[in-house]
Scaffold this motif. Structure first.
Motif, PDB file in Angstrom:
ATOM      1  N   ALA A  40       0.614  -1.664  -0.075  1.00 36.19           N
ATOM      2  CA  ALA A  40       0.268  -0.046  -0.362  1.00 36.19           C
ATOM      3  C   ALA A  40       0.832   1.288  -0.174  1.00 36.19           C
ATOM      4  N   VAL A  41       0.229   1.695  -0.650  1.00 35.34           N
ATOM      5  CA  VAL A  41       1.007   3.656  -1.009  1.00 35.34           C
ATOM      6  C   VAL A  41       1.175   4.171   0.558  1.00 35.34           C
ATOM      7  N   PRO A  42       2.339   4.529   1.587  1.00 33.65           N
ATOM      8  CA  PRO A  42       1.006   4.733   2.606  1.00 33.65           C
ATOM      9  C   PRO A  42       0.597   6.274   2.774  1.00 33.65           C
ATOM     10  N   SER A  43       0.196   7.363   4.171  1.00 33.04           N
ATOM     11  CA  SER A  43      -0.485   8.217   3.268  1.00 33.04           C
ATOM     12  C   SER A  43       0.873   9.359   3.012  1.00 33.04           C
ATOM     13  N   ALA A  44       0.653  10.483   3.533  1.00 33.49           N
ATOM     14  CA  ALA A  44       0.975  11.800   3.702  1.00 33.49           C
ATOM     15  C   ALA A  44       1.803  11.475   4.656  1.00 33.49           C
ATOM     16  N   GLU A  45       0.897  11.886   5.692  1.00 32.70           N
ATOM     17  CA  GLU A  45       0.564  11.420   7.748  1.00 32.70           C
ATOM     18  C   GLU A  45       2.171  10.742   7.967  1.00 32.70           C
ATOM     19  N   THR A  46       1.772   9.792   7.305  1.00 30.74           N
ATOM     20  CA  THR A  46       2.897   8.282   7.559  1.00 30.74           C
ATOM     21  C   THR A  46       3.771   8.581   7.318  1.00 30.74           C
ATOM     22  N   VAL A  47       4.657   9.194   5.661  1.00 29.15           N
ATOM     23  CA  VAL A  47       5.394   9.136   5.321  1.00 29.15           C
ATOM     24  C   VAL A  47       6.671  10.492   6.384  1.00 29.15           C
ATOM     25  N   MET A  48       5.804  11.622   6.740  1.00 23.41           N
ATOM     26  CA  MET A  48       6.255  12.781   6.670  1.00 23.41           C
ATOM     27  C   MET A  48       6.926  11.109   9.005  1.00 23.41           C
ATOM     28  N   ARG A  49       6.111  10.630   9.277  1.00 23.46           N
ATOM     29  CA  ARG A  49       6.319  10.206  10.548  1.00 23.46           C
ATOM     30  C   ARG A  49       7.552   9.569  10.348  1.00 23.46           C
ATOM     31  N   TRP A  50       7.623   9.178   9.531  1.00 22.12           N
ATOM     32  CA  TRP A  50       9.173   7.929   8.940  1.00 22.12           C
ATOM     33  C   TRP A  50      10.114   9.397   9.329  1.00 22.12           C
ATOM     34  N   ARG A  51       9.928  10.273   8.398  1.00 17.74           N
ATOM     35  CA  ARG A  51      11.077  11.324   8.178  1.00 17.74           C
ATOM     36  C   ARG A  51      11.222  11.530   9.828  1.00 17.74           C
ATOM     37  N   LEU A  91      10.390  11.985   1.911  1.00 15.68           N
ATOM     38  CA  LEU A  91      11.925  11.409   2.342  1.00 15.68           C
ATOM     39  C   LEU A  91      12.713  10.870   1.347  1.00 15.68           C
ATOM     40  N   ALA A  92      12.739  12.271   0.019  1.00 15.74           N
ATOM     41  CA  ALA A  92      14.019  11.914  -1.281  1.00 15.74           C
ATOM     42  C   ALA A  92      14.959  11.834  -0.574  1.00 15.74           C
ATOM     43  N   GLU A  93      15.602  12.090   0.369  1.00 11.79           N
ATOM     44  CA  GLU A  93      17.401  12.374   0.249  1.00 11.79           C
ATOM     45  C   GLU A  93      17.380  11.108   1.249  1.00 11.79           C
ATOM     46  N   ARG A  94      16.614  10.474   1.492  1.00 17.86           N
ATOM     47  CA  ARG A  94      17.452   8.927   2.378  1.00 17.86           C
ATOM     48  C   ARG A  94      16.976   7.728   2.154  1.00 17.86           C
ATOM     49  N   VAL A  95      16.275   8.112   0.418  1.00 17.69           N
ATOM     50  CA  VAL A  95      16.067   7.041  -0.032  1.00 17.69           C
ATOM     51  C   VAL A  95      17.745   6.690  -0.140  1.00 17.69           C
ATOM     52  N   ALA A  96      17.834   5.515  -0.257  1.00 22.34           N
ATOM     53  CA  ALA A  96      18.971   4.856  -1.474  1.00 22.34           C
ATOM     54  C   ALA A  96      18.531   4.077  -2.830  1.00 22.34           C
ATOM     55  N   GLN A  97      17.309   3.660  -2.296  1.00 22.49           N
ATOM     56  CA  GLN A  97      17.175   3.283  -3.712  1.00 22.49           C
ATOM     57  C   GLN A  97      15.440   2.249  -3.448  1.00 22.49           C
ATOM     58  N   TYR A  98      14.312   3.480  -4.804  1.00 25.28           N
ATOM     59  CA  TYR A  98      13.745   2.216  -5.406  1.00 25.28           C
ATOM     60  C   TYR A  98      13.709   1.293  -6.505  1.00 25.28           C
TER      61      TYR A  98
END
Length: 272
Positions: A40-51, A91-98
């Motif tokens: 599933a694609v995470p919610s915008a809130e979830t992505v910010m929480r991961w950050r 999270l772009a700067e912390r994503v090593a690869q997709y």
């Protein structure tokens, strides 16, 4: 630099490690496989929480959603891909690869579709591809075409090592399930990009698994000199992954001297 991580950042059984969240996981491991985005694609809130729960030196390796890699099979999915990458942008700067984990049904006849999909992806990211069709593992023109196409684009060929789980007796339900689900394919350690990604699937037999891991010591060490390889350790019951980490600890610390996994927590006494 070698990155060492697990396929996810929390599990109920990891309380014995003192890990109950991404923030705690990121204190010890410097990357995570990020299986969650396959489903599933995470919610915008979830992505910010991961950050907020990770740090600038931590790296995510997120899978493309199955809606792109499996349901759409890379066809007519430009809007899905754009929406996914935009959602993950914080999270772009912390994503090593997709990376794409393609199903076994994705065959050599589909290579033009893969090239078209990869060629449409935006610049500035690292990409990976995991193939599972047996024809891609038969040394010859088909595999050569795959490797050359990935190399020309600087795309990493994700490497799956499932030898341990398929060469041990299945004595637990988790092992039976792992042998059913994990592909039984040859290990082709091919370097096609700058971030080779190795997925090592241990069995319940930790000494056997450690013996089969020996193959990777020199390979990962050599790759680390000029590239940034990623190693993800799996076990049939992922709640027990601390066992393979403990078994391999001397080797892992030779590869990454400052790698220190979380200490085991003493079990709390119960009243009954």
């Amino acid at each position: 630099m070698l990155y060492i991580g697990l396929p996810q950042w929390s599990h109920p059984k990891w309380r014995q490690w003192g890990i109950t969240s991404l923030e705690e996981y990121a204190r010890y491991f410097n990357c995570v496989e990020g299986n969650t985005t396959l489903y599933a694609v995470p919610s915008a809130e979830t992505v910010m929480r991961w950050r907020a729960m990770s740090h600038d030196d931590f790296r995510f390796c997120f899978k493309f959603p199955a809606t792109i890699s499996h349901q759409a099979a890379l066809r007519d999915c430009a809007s899905l891909t754009q929406a996914f990458l935009q959602r993950m942008e914080p999270l772009a700067e912390r994503v090593a690869q997709y990376w794409l984990q393609l199903p076994a049904a994705f065959s050599p006849q589909d290579l033009p579709v893969l090239w078209a999909f990869l060629d449409r992806l935006p610049q500035g990211f690292n990409w990976g591809v995991e193939v599972r069709h047996p024809a891609f593992f038969e040394k010859g023109d088909i595999e050569r075409a795959l490797n050359q196409g990935l190399h020309a684009r600087g795309v990493n060929r994700v490497i799956l090592d499932s030898r341990p789980v398929h060469s041990a007796a299945a004595s637990t339900p988790a092992m039976v399930e792992a042998q059913r689900k994990k592909p039984r394919l040859p290990v082709h350690a091919v370097l096609t990009g700058t971030m080779p990604l190795v997925r090592f699937i241990a069995s319940d037999d930790m000494p056997q698994s450690a013996g089969l891991f020996h193959h990777w010591i020199n390979r990962l060490s050599g790759w680390s000199e000029d590239h940034n390889p990623f190693l993800f350790l799996h076990t049939p019951d992922i709640g027990e992954v601390h066992q393979i980490v403990t078994m391999l600890l001397p080797v892992l610390q030779r590869l990454v001297p400052d790698f220190t996994p979380p200490p085991a927590q003493p079990e709390q006494p119960t009243l009954f």
